[in-house]
Design a protein around this motif. Structure first.
Motif, mmCIF file in Angstrom:
data_model
loop_
_atom_site.group_PDB
_atom_site.id
_atom_site.type_symbol
_atom_site.label_atom_id
_atom_site.label_comp_id
_atom_site.label_asym_id
_atom_site.label_seq_id
_atom_site.Cartn_x
_atom_site.Cartn_y
_atom_site.Cartn_z
ATOM 1 N N LEU A 143 11.001 12.696 -13.069
ATOM 2 C CA LEU A 143 9.949 12.572 -14.076
ATOM 3 C C LEU A 143 8.620 12.099 -13.489
ATOM 4 O O LEU A 143 7.647 11.951 -14.220
ATOM 5 C CB LEU A 143 10.392 11.592 -15.160
ATOM 6 N N TYR A 144 8.574 11.876 -12.196
ATOM 7 C CA TYR A 144 7.380 11.306 -11.571
ATOM 8 C C TYR A 144 6.067 11.997 -11.976
ATOM 9 O O TYR A 144 5.115 11.322 -12.335
ATOM 10 C CB TYR A 144 7.561 11.312 -10.056
ATOM 11 N N PRO A 145 5.978 13.333 -11.955
ATOM 12 C CA PRO A 145 4.706 13.996 -12.311
ATOM 13 C C PRO A 145 4.229 13.693 -13.740
ATOM 14 O O PRO A 145 3.022 13.742 -13.998
ATOM 15 C CB PRO A 145 5.020 15.482 -12.154
ATOM 16 N N GLU A 146 5.127 13.346 -14.632
ATOM 17 C CA GLU A 146 4.716 13.040 -16.005
ATOM 18 C C GLU A 146 3.900 11.758 -16.111
ATOM 19 O O GLU A 146 3.219 11.528 -17.101
ATOM 20 C CB GLU A 146 5.945 12.961 -16.912
ATOM 21 N N PHE A 147 3.967 10.922 -15.086
ATOM 22 C CA PHE A 147 3.261 9.650 -15.102
ATOM 23 C C PHE A 147 1.946 9.695 -14.348
ATOM 24 O O PHE A 147 1.247 8.690 -14.266
ATOM 25 C CB PHE A 147 4.161 8.543 -14.536
ATOM 26 N N LEU A 148 1.595 10.844 -13.801
ATOM 27 C CA LEU A 148 0.324 10.972 -13.057
ATOM 28 C C LEU A 148 -0.815 11.303 -13.955
ATOM 29 O O LEU A 148 -0.727 11.872 -14.965
ATOM 30 C CB LEU A 148 0.468 12.033 -11.968
ATOM 31 N N PHE A 152 -1.190 11.013 -2.165
ATOM 32 C CA PHE A 152 -2.263 10.915 -3.155
ATOM 33 C C PHE A 152 -3.607 11.398 -2.619
ATOM 34 O O PHE A 152 -4.582 11.478 -3.357
ATOM 35 C CB PHE A 152 -2.405 9.476 -3.652
ATOM 36 N N LEU A 153 -3.685 11.725 -1.326
ATOM 37 C CA LEU A 153 -4.981 12.034 -0.710
ATOM 38 C C LEU A 153 -5.111 13.457 -0.172
ATOM 39 O O LEU A 153 -6.212 13.983 -0.100
ATOM 40 C CB LEU A 153 -5.255 11.052 0.438
ATOM 41 N N ARG A 154 -4.018 14.056 0.233
ATOM 42 C CA ARG A 154 -4.091 15.384 0.852
ATOM 43 C C ARG A 154 -4.444 16.447 -0.188
ATOM 44 O O ARG A 154 -3.870 16.491 -1.275
ATOM 45 C CB ARG A 154 -2.744 15.694 1.513
ATOM 46 N N GLN A 155 -5.377 17.306 0.134
ATOM 47 C CA GLN A 155 -5.884 18.308 -0.804
ATOM 48 C C GLN A 155 -4.801 19.239 -1.341
ATOM 49 O O GLN A 155 -4.874 19.673 -2.479
ATOM 50 C CB GLN A 155 -6.995 19.138 -0.143
ATOM 51 N N VAL A 171 0.875 -1.172 0.000
ATOM 52 C CA VAL A 171 0.000 0.000 0.000
ATOM 53 C C VAL A 171 0.912 1.222 0.000
ATOM 54 O O VAL A 171 1.656 1.447 0.948
ATOM 55 C CB VAL A 171 -0.927 0.004 1.238
ATOM 56 N N ILE A 172 0.839 2.004 -1.085
ATOM 57 C CA ILE A 172 1.772 3.121 -1.261
ATOM 58 C C ILE A 172 1.088 4.455 -1.014
ATOM 59 O O ILE A 172 0.175 4.844 -1.727
ATOM 60 C CB ILE A 172 2.385 3.099 -2.677
ATOM 61 N N ASP A 173 1.524 5.138 0.005
ATOM 62 C CA ASP A 173 1.165 6.530 0.305
ATOM 63 C C ASP A 173 -0.324 6.828 0.295
ATOM 64 O O ASP A 173 -0.766 7.800 -0.303
ATOM 65 C CB ASP A 173 1.898 7.476 -0.637
ATOM 66 N N MET A 174 -1.092 6.012 0.966
ATOM 67 C CA MET A 174 -2.528 6.276 1.059
ATOM 68 C C MET A 174 -2.856 7.175 2.247
ATOM 69 O O MET A 174 -4.001 7.304 2.632
ATOM 70 C CB MET A 174 -3.301 4.958 1.169
ATOM 71 N N GLN A 175 -1.853 7.823 2.803
ATOM 72 C CA GLN A 175 -2.108 8.704 3.921
ATOM 73 C C GLN A 175 -1.843 10.173 3.594
ATOM 74 O O GLN A 175 -2.432 11.046 4.192
ATOM 75 C CB GLN A 175 -1.295 8.285 5.130
ATOM 76 N N GLN A 176 -0.990 10.466 2.659
ATOM 77 C CA GLN A 176 -0.641 11.855 2.382
ATOM 78 C C GLN A 176 -0.602 12.175 0.891
ATOM 79 O O GLN A 176 -1.451 12.875 0.382
ATOM 80 C CB GLN A 176 0.727 12.213 3.004
ATOM 81 N N LEU A 212 0.512 15.657 -5.788
ATOM 82 C CA LEU A 212 0.264 14.297 -6.280
ATOM 83 C C LEU A 212 -1.187 13.858 -6.084
ATOM 84 O O LEU A 212 -1.522 12.713 -6.365
ATOM 85 C CB LEU A 212 1.184 13.310 -5.551
ATOM 86 N N LEU A 213 -2.032 14.755 -5.606
ATOM 87 C CA LEU A 213 -3.421 14.423 -5.288
ATOM 88 C C LEU A 213 -4.113 13.688 -6.430
ATOM 89 O O LEU A 213 -4.026 14.094 -7.593
ATOM 90 C CB LEU A 213 -4.219 15.698 -4.974
ATOM 91 N N ARG A 214 -4.764 12.597 -6.098
ATOM 92 C CA ARG A 214 -5.629 11.862 -7.030
ATOM 93 C C ARG A 214 -7.051 12.151 -6.581
ATOM 94 O O ARG A 214 -7.461 11.729 -5.504
ATOM 95 C CB ARG A 214 -5.368 10.352 -6.985
ATOM 96 N N PRO A 215 -7.822 12.900 -7.362
ATOM 97 C CA PRO A 215 -9.154 13.332 -6.934
ATOM 98 C C PRO A 215 -10.064 12.199 -6.441
ATOM 99 O O PRO A 215 -10.840 12.396 -5.526
ATOM 100 C CB PRO A 215 -9.732 13.998 -8.182
ATOM 101 N N ARG A 216 -9.957 11.010 -7.015
ATOM 102 C CA ARG A 216 -10.820 9.911 -6.579
ATOM 103 C C ARG A 216 -10.106 8.965 -5.625
ATOM 104 O O ARG A 216 -10.612 7.892 -5.311
ATOM 105 C CB ARG A 216 -11.335 9.164 -7.805
ATOM 106 N N GLY A 217 -8.939 9.378 -5.144
ATOM 107 C CA GLY A 217 -8.159 8.524 -4.247
ATOM 108 C C GLY A 217 -8.916 8.096 -3.010
ATOM 109 O O GLY A 217 -8.831 6.948 -2.586
ATOM 110 N N ARG A 218 -9.667 9.010 -2.430
ATOM 111 C CA ARG A 218 -10.427 8.679 -1.216
ATOM 112 C C ARG A 218 -11.521 7.651 -1.487
ATOM 113 O O ARG A 218 -11.919 6.915 -0.595
ATOM 114 C CB ARG A 218 -11.017 9.936 -0.595
#
Length: 80
Positions: free
Chosen positions: A75-80, A26-29, A19-24, A33-39
């Motif tokens: 390059l991480y942001p290019e893959f989001l 991809f989820l923090r507003q 489980v990768i970074d489901m606390q900050q 790296l926020l994923r809008p549907r992550g929650r």
């Protein structure tokens, strides 16, 4: 909770859930790296974690860590 029938053999001794970074990240507003549907994933993820624990599958939690200025993000942001 009963484990659903898998389409393939799962050997708990050779299987792990990561489980990768489901606390900050991809989820923090305010996270870049926020994923809008992550929650939306949290209830299903919690059920999966519970099934893994009951089945003897190892569960590991980890998080991404970047400098505050994101100079090490590469390059991480290019893959989001």
């Amino acid at each position: 909770m009963k484990m659903p029938k898998a389409r393939f053999e799962i050997n708990p001794a050779q299987t792990a859930l990561l489980v990768i970074d489901m606390q900050q990240g991809f989820l923090r507003q305010d996270s870049p790296l926020l994923r809008p549907r992550g929650r939306d994933l949290i209830p299903d993820l919690n059920r999966l974690i519970e099934v893994c624990h009951q089945s003897g599958v190892a569960v590991f939690f980890t998080r991404h860590a970047f400098r505050s200025d994101l100079s090490d993000v590469g390059l991480y942001p290019e893959f989001l």
